[in-house]
Design a protein around this motif. Structure first.
Motif, PDB file in Angstrom:
ATOM      1  N   LYS A  44     -10.284   2.399   3.908  1.00  0.00           N
ATOM      2  CA  LYS A  44     -11.337   1.938   2.794  1.00  0.00           C
ATOM      3  C   LYS A  44     -11.369   0.795   2.784  1.00  0.00           C
ATOM      4  O   LYS A  44     -12.468  -0.005   2.809  1.00  0.00           O
ATOM      5  CB  LYS A  44     -10.823   2.508   1.600  1.00  0.00           C
ATOM      6  N   ALA A  45      -9.938  -0.348   2.628  1.00  0.00           N
ATOM      7  CA  ALA A  45     -10.173  -1.617   2.367  1.00  0.00           C
ATOM      8  C   ALA A  45     -10.640  -2.236   3.814  1.00  0.00           C
ATOM      9  O   ALA A  45     -11.484  -3.259   3.759  1.00  0.00           O
ATOM     10  CB  ALA A  45      -9.114  -2.096   2.098  1.00  0.00           C
ATOM     11  N   ALA A  61      -7.419  -7.243   4.388  1.00  0.00           N
ATOM     12  CA  ALA A  61      -8.845  -6.940   4.645  1.00  0.00           C
ATOM     13  C   ALA A  61      -9.645  -7.909   4.734  1.00  0.00           C
ATOM     14  O   ALA A  61     -10.498  -8.330   5.627  1.00  0.00           O
ATOM     15  CB  ALA A  61      -9.270  -6.199   3.355  1.00  0.00           C
ATOM     16  N   GLU A  62      -9.155  -9.082   3.977  1.00  0.00           N
ATOM     17  CA  GLU A  62     -10.247 -10.305   4.377  1.00  0.00           C
ATOM     18  C   GLU A  62      -9.951 -11.035   5.580  1.00  0.00           C
ATOM     19  O   GLU A  62     -10.858 -11.448   6.055  1.00  0.00           O
ATOM     20  CB  GLU A  62      -9.756 -11.414   3.051  1.00  0.00           C
ATOM     21  N   ASP A  94     -14.845  -1.466   3.955  1.00  0.00           N
ATOM     22  CA  ASP A  94     -15.381  -2.249   3.021  1.00  0.00           C
ATOM     23  C   ASP A  94     -15.467  -3.799   3.474  1.00  0.00           C
ATOM     24  O   ASP A  94     -16.531  -4.342   3.195  1.00  0.00           O
ATOM     25  CB  ASP A  94     -14.851  -2.169   1.744  1.00  0.00           C
ATOM     26  N   ALA A  95     -14.526  -4.073   4.305  1.00  0.00           N
ATOM     27  CA  ALA A  95     -14.477  -5.668   4.638  1.00  0.00           C
ATOM     28  C   ALA A  95     -15.275  -5.795   5.805  1.00  0.00           C
ATOM     29  O   ALA A  95     -15.659  -7.245   5.940  1.00  0.00           O
ATOM     30  CB  ALA A  95     -13.053  -5.993   4.625  1.00  0.00           C
ATOM     31  N   LEU A 143       0.888  -1.171   0.022  1.00  0.00           N
ATOM     32  CA  LEU A 143       0.098  -0.072  -0.092  1.00  0.00           C
ATOM     33  C   LEU A 143       0.885   1.375   0.138  1.00  0.00           C
ATOM     34  O   LEU A 143       0.541   2.383  -0.414  1.00  0.00           O
ATOM     35  CB  LEU A 143      -1.066  -0.235   1.246  1.00  0.00           C
ATOM     36  N   GLU A 169      -6.185   4.480   1.654  1.00  0.00           N
ATOM     37  CA  GLU A 169      -6.498   2.897   0.944  1.00  0.00           C
ATOM     38  C   GLU A 169      -6.729   1.889   1.874  1.00  0.00           C
ATOM     39  O   GLU A 169      -7.218   1.084   1.812  1.00  0.00           O
ATOM     40  CB  GLU A 169      -5.641   2.934   0.078  1.00  0.00           C
ATOM     41  N   GLU A 215      -1.095  -9.066   1.590  1.00  0.00           N
ATOM     42  CA  GLU A 215      -2.178  -8.396   0.735  1.00  0.00           C
ATOM     43  C   GLU A 215      -3.624  -9.049   0.832  1.00  0.00           C
ATOM     44  O   GLU A 215      -4.696  -8.398   0.520  1.00  0.00           O
ATOM     45  CB  GLU A 215      -1.883  -8.784  -0.891  1.00  0.00           C
TER      46      GLU A 215
END
Length: 273
Positions: free
Chosen positions: A44-45, A251-252, A48-49, A32, A41, A248
């Motif tokens: 945001k991730a 977020a998940e 959203d997750a 990132l 960023e 990477e």
């Protein structure tokens, strides 16, 4: 946002999870760092997750102020993103402000009007005239430090004054302030055994409870001692969610950690309904 809207979200999502956005460029995934605004960023991730499991987000402003104007811009972008895309979630500026009246008014204006947060954390040491300017903003909440999760909390907060612990005097006094129905209180999860005493003083107020996860606090204990008929809790987890992975898939992985906490909370919330 009003209290009923927050309660409705808690019931809908079966969650009292607050995700702390303590975003540190030394800890975010390295890929990132090549982006124009890696702080935003990352946020945001994460948002959203995890939004399916969270009813609140709490950026700690120190993590943004540390990066100067770019950090402040990232904070502004983050709150704008939340308000635009997830207006149902409760937003907390974890700023721990508090000063004499005219200064507090400016702090309140900055977070409530300019940035558009639903609430801000404040320190009560300077008393009534440092808090009521925040309470003057209709539809906004002021979250007052009551009994914090850090080891130094015992230096002052639990010391007795005229035979009564200081934090209890602070809680009792705050109920007499104008618009005190807009107060919430910070109580650390590492002090869960104190929650029952706090509930006797402020039975209907929401409690923001940090310290779950990395600091060792227990969701079960927080509900056991601190919940009321409407739950009355926002349980915060920061590092345990947002830094669950530095790869990477961050977020998940954050979503999985948020889901685990939400599922623990749902068990208790179902007992309240």
């Amino acid at each position: 946002m009003n209290s009923q809207q927050l309660i409705d979200q808690i019931k809908k999502k079966q969650s009292v999870l607050c995700v702390g956005l303590d975003t540190d460029l030394d800890k975010v995934p390295k890929h990132l760092l090549t982006l124009e605004d890696p702080i935003f960023e990352f946020n945001k991730a994460i948002i959203d997750a995890t939004h399916k499991y969270a009813v609140a987000y709490k950026p700690n402003t120190a993590f943004y102020e540390a990066y100067g104007i770019k950090g402040w811009q990232a904070l502004e972008k983050t709150i704008n993103y939340l308000n635009t895309n997830y207006p149902e979630v409760f937003t907390i500026a974890d700023a721990k402000r508090g000063d004499i009246g005219n200064t507090s008014s400016r702090y309140a204006k900055a977070f409530f009007e300019d940035l558009g947060f639903d609430s801000v954390t404040i320190a009560p040491y300077m008393g009534k005239d440092s808090i009521e300017p925040f309470l003057a903003f209709a539809g906004k909440f002021t979250i007052m430090l009551a009994l914090t999760s850090n080891p130094g909390a015992f230096d002052f907060q639990t010391q007795k004054v005229d035979g009564v612990e200081l934090y209890k005097k602070v809680l009792e006094t705050s109920k007499s302030w104008e618009n005190s129905d807009q107060l919430m209180y910070v109580v650390g999860a590492t002090k869960a055994e104190y929650l029952a005493e706090i509930r006797k003083i402020v039975p209907d107020a929401f409690l923001l409870v940090p310290g779950v996860g990395a600091q060792g606090g227990s969701v079960d204990d927080v509900f056991k001692y601190g919940s009321n008929a409407n739950a009355g809790l926002l349980i915060n987890s920061s590092r345990g969610i947002i830094y669950a992975s530095a790869e990477e898939d961050f977020a998940e992985t954050a979503a999985l950690e948020a889901k685990k906490l939400q599922e623990q909370m749902a068990v208790h919330l179902q007992k309240l309904s």
